[in-house]
Design a protein around this motif. Structure first.
Motif, PDB file in Angstrom:
ATOM      1  N   ALA A  45      -3.090 -15.114  16.738  1.00  0.00           N
ATOM      2  CA  ALA A  45      -3.796 -15.999  15.818  1.00  0.00           C
ATOM      3  C   ALA A  45      -5.300 -15.761  15.850  1.00  0.00           C
ATOM      4  N   ILE A  46      -5.863 -15.572  17.027  1.00  0.00           N
ATOM      5  CA  ILE A  46      -7.311 -15.407  17.160  1.00  0.00           C
ATOM      6  C   ILE A  46      -7.794 -14.128  16.477  1.00  0.00           C
ATOM      7  N   LEU A  47      -6.969 -13.098  16.489  1.00  0.00           N
ATOM      8  CA  LEU A  47      -7.359 -11.822  15.876  1.00  0.00           C
ATOM      9  C   LEU A  47      -6.852 -11.673  14.447  1.00  0.00           C
ATOM     10  N   GLY A  48      -6.428 -12.767  13.840  1.00  0.00           N
ATOM     11  CA  GLY A  48      -6.140 -12.752  12.411  1.00  0.00           C
ATOM     12  C   GLY A  48      -4.691 -12.575  12.028  1.00  0.00           C
ATOM     13  N   GLY A  49      -3.864 -12.009  12.912  1.00  0.00           N
ATOM     14  CA  GLY A  49      -2.436 -11.905  12.644  1.00  0.00           C
ATOM     15  C   GLY A  49      -2.102 -11.085  11.409  1.00  0.00           C
ATOM     16  N   MET A  50      -0.962 -11.389  10.808  1.00  0.00           N
ATOM     17  CA  MET A  50      -0.477 -10.642   9.654  1.00  0.00           C
ATOM     18  C   MET A  50      -1.355 -10.849   8.423  1.00  0.00           C
ATOM     19  N   THR A  51      -2.147 -11.919   8.407  1.00  0.00           N
ATOM     20  CA  THR A  51      -3.061 -12.139   7.275  1.00  0.00           C
ATOM     21  C   THR A  51      -4.037 -10.987   7.145  1.00  0.00           C
ATOM     22  N   VAL A  52      -4.652 -10.599   8.262  1.00  0.00           N
ATOM     23  CA  VAL A  52      -5.612  -9.494   8.242  1.00  0.00           C
ATOM     24  C   VAL A  52      -4.912  -8.174   7.969  1.00  0.00           C
ATOM     25  N   VAL A  53      -3.740  -7.977   8.566  1.00  0.00           N
ATOM     26  CA  VAL A  53      -3.001  -6.723   8.370  1.00  0.00           C
ATOM     27  C   VAL A  53      -2.700  -6.511   6.888  1.00  0.00           C
ATOM     28  N   THR A  54      -2.133  -7.520   6.240  1.00  0.00           N
ATOM     29  CA  THR A  54      -1.765  -7.376   4.825  1.00  0.00           C
ATOM     30  C   THR A  54      -2.996  -7.282   3.939  1.00  0.00           C
ATOM     31  N   ALA A  55      -4.035  -8.069   4.225  1.00  0.00           N
ATOM     32  CA  ALA A  55      -5.252  -8.014   3.413  1.00  0.00           C
ATOM     33  C   ALA A  55      -5.909  -6.644   3.507  1.00  0.00           C
ATOM     34  N   ALA A  56      -5.973  -6.085   4.717  1.00  0.00           N
ATOM     35  CA  ALA A  56      -6.568  -4.760   4.890  1.00  0.00           C
ATOM     36  C   ALA A  56      -5.739  -3.697   4.179  1.00  0.00           C
ATOM     37  N   ALA A  57      -4.411  -3.820   4.249  1.00  0.00           N
ATOM     38  CA  ALA A  57      -3.539  -2.835   3.604  1.00  0.00           C
ATOM     39  C   ALA A  57      -3.694  -2.869   2.086  1.00  0.00           C
ATOM     40  N   PHE A  58      -3.712  -4.063   1.510  1.00  0.00           N
ATOM     41  CA  PHE A  58      -3.868  -4.160   0.056  1.00  0.00           C
ATOM     42  C   PHE A  58      -5.281  -3.773  -0.378  1.00  0.00           C
ATOM     43  N   SER A  59      -6.276  -4.052   0.457  1.00  0.00           N
ATOM     44  CA  SER A  59      -7.641  -3.608   0.142  1.00  0.00           C
ATOM     45  C   SER A  59      -7.705  -2.083   0.146  1.00  0.00           C
ATOM     46  N   TYR A  60      -7.026  -1.471   1.094  1.00  0.00           N
ATOM     47  CA  TYR A  60      -6.959  -0.010   1.153  1.00  0.00           C
ATOM     48  C   TYR A  60      -6.359   0.553  -0.134  1.00  0.00           C
ATOM     49  N   LEU A  61      -5.247  -0.049  -0.579  1.00  0.00           N
ATOM     50  CA  LEU A  61      -4.632   0.422  -1.819  1.00  0.00           C
ATOM     51  C   LEU A  61      -5.572   0.253  -3.005  1.00  0.00           C
ATOM     52  N   SER A  62      -6.308  -0.855  -3.031  1.00  0.00           N
ATOM     53  CA  SER A  62      -7.268  -1.064  -4.106  1.00  0.00           C
ATOM     54  C   SER A  62      -8.331   0.021  -4.117  1.00  0.00           C
ATOM     55  N   ASP A  63      -8.678   0.523  -2.928  1.00  0.00           N
ATOM     56  CA  ASP A  63      -9.686   1.579  -2.821  1.00  0.00           C
ATOM     57  C   ASP A  63      -9.176   2.924  -3.311  1.00  0.00           C
ATOM     58  N   VAL A  64      -7.955   3.297  -2.917  1.00  0.00           N
ATOM     59  CA  VAL A  64      -7.496   4.674  -3.134  1.00  0.00           C
ATOM     60  C   VAL A  64      -6.635   4.844  -4.378  1.00  0.00           C
ATOM     61  N   ALA A  65      -6.005   3.773  -4.868  1.00  0.00           N
ATOM     62  CA  ALA A  65      -5.127   3.909  -6.034  1.00  0.00           C
ATOM     63  C   ALA A  65      -5.961   3.879  -7.313  1.00  0.00           C
ATOM     64  N   ASN A  66      -5.501   4.590  -8.332  1.00  0.00           N
ATOM     65  CA  ASN A  66      -6.214   4.559  -9.611  1.00  0.00           C
ATOM     66  C   ASN A  66      -5.672   3.445 -10.490  1.00  0.00           C
ATOM     67  N   GLU A  67      -6.317   3.253 -11.620  1.00  0.00           N
ATOM     68  CA  GLU A  67      -5.957   2.129 -12.495  1.00  0.00           C
ATOM     69  C   GLU A  67      -4.541   2.249 -13.039  1.00  0.00           C
ATOM     70  N   GLN A  68      -4.047   3.500 -13.157  1.00  0.00           N
ATOM     71  CA  GLN A  68      -2.734   3.696 -13.766  1.00  0.00           C
ATOM     72  C   GLN A  68      -1.582   3.359 -12.816  1.00  0.00           C
ATOM     73  N   ASN A  69      -1.777   3.566 -11.503  1.00  0.00           N
ATOM     74  CA  ASN A  69      -0.642   3.357 -10.594  1.00  0.00           C
ATOM     75  C   ASN A  69      -0.881   2.267  -9.562  1.00  0.00           C
ATOM     76  N   ARG A  70      -1.991   1.526  -9.660  1.00  0.00           N
ATOM     77  CA  ARG A  70      -2.328   0.548  -8.632  1.00  0.00           C
ATOM     78  C   ARG A  70      -1.285  -0.570  -8.549  1.00  0.00           C
ATOM     79  N   THR A  71      -0.880  -1.115  -9.684  1.00  0.00           N
ATOM     80  CA  THR A  71       0.090  -2.208  -9.670  1.00  0.00           C
ATOM     81  C   THR A  71       1.426  -1.754  -9.085  1.00  0.00           C
ATOM     82  N   VAL A  72       1.885  -0.560  -9.483  1.00  0.00           N
ATOM     83  CA  VAL A  72       3.152  -0.039  -8.967  1.00  0.00           C
ATOM     84  C   VAL A  72       3.060   0.197  -7.469  1.00  0.00           C
ATOM     85  N   ARG A  73       1.932   0.767  -6.998  1.00  0.00           N
ATOM     86  CA  ARG A  73       1.762   1.012  -5.573  1.00  0.00           C
ATOM     87  C   ARG A  73       1.780  -0.301  -4.786  1.00  0.00           C
ATOM     88  N   MET A  74       1.127  -1.321  -5.318  1.00  0.00           N
ATOM     89  CA  MET A  74       1.135  -2.615  -4.639  1.00  0.00           C
ATOM     90  C   MET A  74       2.534  -3.217  -4.637  1.00  0.00           C
TER      91      MET A  74
END
Length: 488
Positions: free
Chosen positions: A175-204
């Motif tokens: 809980a102190i280190l953020g748990g699955m909230t941080v893991v999922t937020a970082a993962a989806f932020s990563y996808l937002s960074d690397v995916a393009n506009e055409q495939n971002r929704t599908v990748r997510m």
């Protein structure tokens, strides 16, 4: 075009900042976008969700047993909780120990839901500055430490009596280190960074499907693993899988943010708690943005909260199916499996069809998904036979695709430097919602049990309809202010 209106979504200052951050994001992502075209953090997320789903079932059962022993009933007597040899005696024992076990379980839920909020938001702000991968590793380290403690407690309980309240303390590192909230937020932020506009929704959508597959496999396999081994070995397996996930993140993924910095690792970690990060958080949440971007972001958070609230019927749905259709636990498990499997199919098959074949916008995908949720709840409310529930979930295959669409909308209107801050805030707030919705729906079910036990389905449907209306408002703002990147 109206006089004084720019074609840009942002004001001049915001546009310059967004342009610089977008250019940096594209430059940093270019090297590995091709190798990340189909897979990135999905295997690690699948493993982590498998572990969480597996351990929740096993720990809940173990806490009941430990609470029984802690009440002084003795191990031989408490073994009746693990078999069906004497149903009457088992019911008497559970009546005595379940209040304590329920309090412990609720405390764990609160620790995992409420405590991570502050640390998750701070880590989100830190992630936007220093990278997605370090944030995921910090949060994963918290999971690893917690599961090591759970494993040690489980092995210790095989030799001596362990106070079941100690299991709540084991979740504090997570809980102190953020748990699955941080893991999922970082993962989806990563996808937002690397995916393009055409495939971002599908990748997510694929990433959400990977998480659901992990959770489903954990739920299905928990009883078999516990039967083959014991609680301690089960937690040891879970801990090992977390280690595998951490190793995968370290060796097989690259970060989407590579910023030159002369700061040492210690200075970067200390910066997580600096006043600058707190100011960044407040600026992300409350700063004025042109073209009603701020209002759309908060509307999406409220909409997601409505959906999470309406989904808080899980605790009573089994009791409802027992009363209305005479289902036992096995029949209910089959239905849950089918329901989750259909949601996975919606993300893996339905999303690509909507985006690639039919060329639906993200706002349209979100509208279809929320409408499917509402139809699903209403059909289940009117059901008089068990097969109608299967029909309802089969006809609403697009429910669950809203998550990917809404995340894509947010990533399209947010600068990359604000992505993780907003995602961690949104995930943290929605994680708290079930703490409110579960007792509310329990009260509604108990109040209508004798007259109309299906009423809670219509209440849930009402929240989905409210979310649908709110999504219509978001769609209007998108189209009114000509933001074409949201309509791809």
């Amino acid at each position: 075009m109206e006089e004084g209106r720019s074609d840009s979504v942002y004001s001049s200052g915001e546009e310059d900042t967004f342009a610089k951050q977008s250019l940096l994001r594209l430059r940093n992502a270019a090297r590995w976008r091709e190798q990340s075209q189909y897979i990135s953090f999905e295997p690690a997320l699948l493993l982590l969700c498998f572990v969480v789903s597996l351990s929740e079932v096993v720990l809940a059962n173990h806490i009941i047993l430990e609470a029984c022993i802690g009440e002084g009933l003795g191990k031989e007597v408490c073994q009746h909780l693990s078999n069906d040899t004497n149903a009457t005696e088992r019911a008497m024992i559970e009546t005595k120990v379940q209040p304590l076990a329920a309090n412990i379980t609720m405390t764990i839920v609160i620790i995992k839901s409420v405590v991570p909020v502050l640390s998750a938001v701070l880590l989100g702000a830190w992630s936007d500055r220093y990278g997605r991968k370090p944030a995921m590793l910090i949060a994963s380290a918290g999971l690893l430490v917690s599961y090591v403690l759970l494993t040690l407690l489980a092995f210790l309980s095989m030799r001596v009596t362990v106070n079941p309240w100690y299991y709540t303390a084991a979740y504090l590192p997570l809980a102190i280190l953020g748990g699955m909230t941080v893991v999922t937020a970082a993962a989806f932020s990563y996808l937002s960074d690397v995916a393009n506009e055409q495939n971002r929704t599908v990748r997510m959508g694929f990433m959400e499907a990977a998480m659901m597959v992990g959770a489903l496999l954990g739920f299905i396999s928990s009883s078999y693993i516990l039967e083959w081994f014991n609680v301690a070995i089960t937690f040891a397996i879970a801990t090992g899988l977390i280690g595998v996930a951490v190793a995968y993140i370290i060796f097989f993924t690259e970060d989407s943010i590579i910023l030159s910095s002369s700061r040492s690792t210690v200075e970067k970690l200390c910066d997580m708690f600096s006043c600058d990060r707190v100011r960044e958080i407040f600026a992300t949440l409350f700063s004025q943005r042109s073209r009603h971007v701020r209002e759309m972001l908060w509307a999406i958070v409220i909409l997601t909260s409505f959906i999470e609230f309406a989904g808080g019927t899980g605790g009573i749905f089994y009791m409802y199916t027992r009363r209305m259709f005479g289902w036992d636990l096995k029949q209910y498990s089959y239905f849950q499996f089918t329901d989750i499997l259909i949601i996975i199919v919606g993300n893996v098959v339905g999303l690509p069809i909507l985006k690639k074949v039919l060329h639906c916008s993200d706002t349209t995908v979100a509208l279809l998904s929320i409408a499917s949720y509402a139809a699903d709840s209403l059909m289940m409310g009117f059901a008089t036979k068990g097969w109608v529930l299967y029909l309802a979930t089969s006809l609403t295959v697009l429910k669950g695709t809203d998550g990917a669409a809404l995340l894509t909308i947010c990533s399209s209107i947010l600068p990359s430097g604000d992505m993780a801050k907003f995602f961690t805030l949104a995930f943290s707030l929605t994680a708290i919602v079930p703490l409110v919705s579960a007792p509310v729906f329990t009260f509604i079910y108990e109040s209508t049990l004798q007259t109309a036990p299906q009423v809670f389905n219509f209440v849930a449907g009402g929240f989905f309809v409210a979310a649908l209306v709110l999504m219509m408002g978001i769609t209007f703002l998108v189209r009114r202010f000509s933001q074409p990147e949201l309509l791809l």
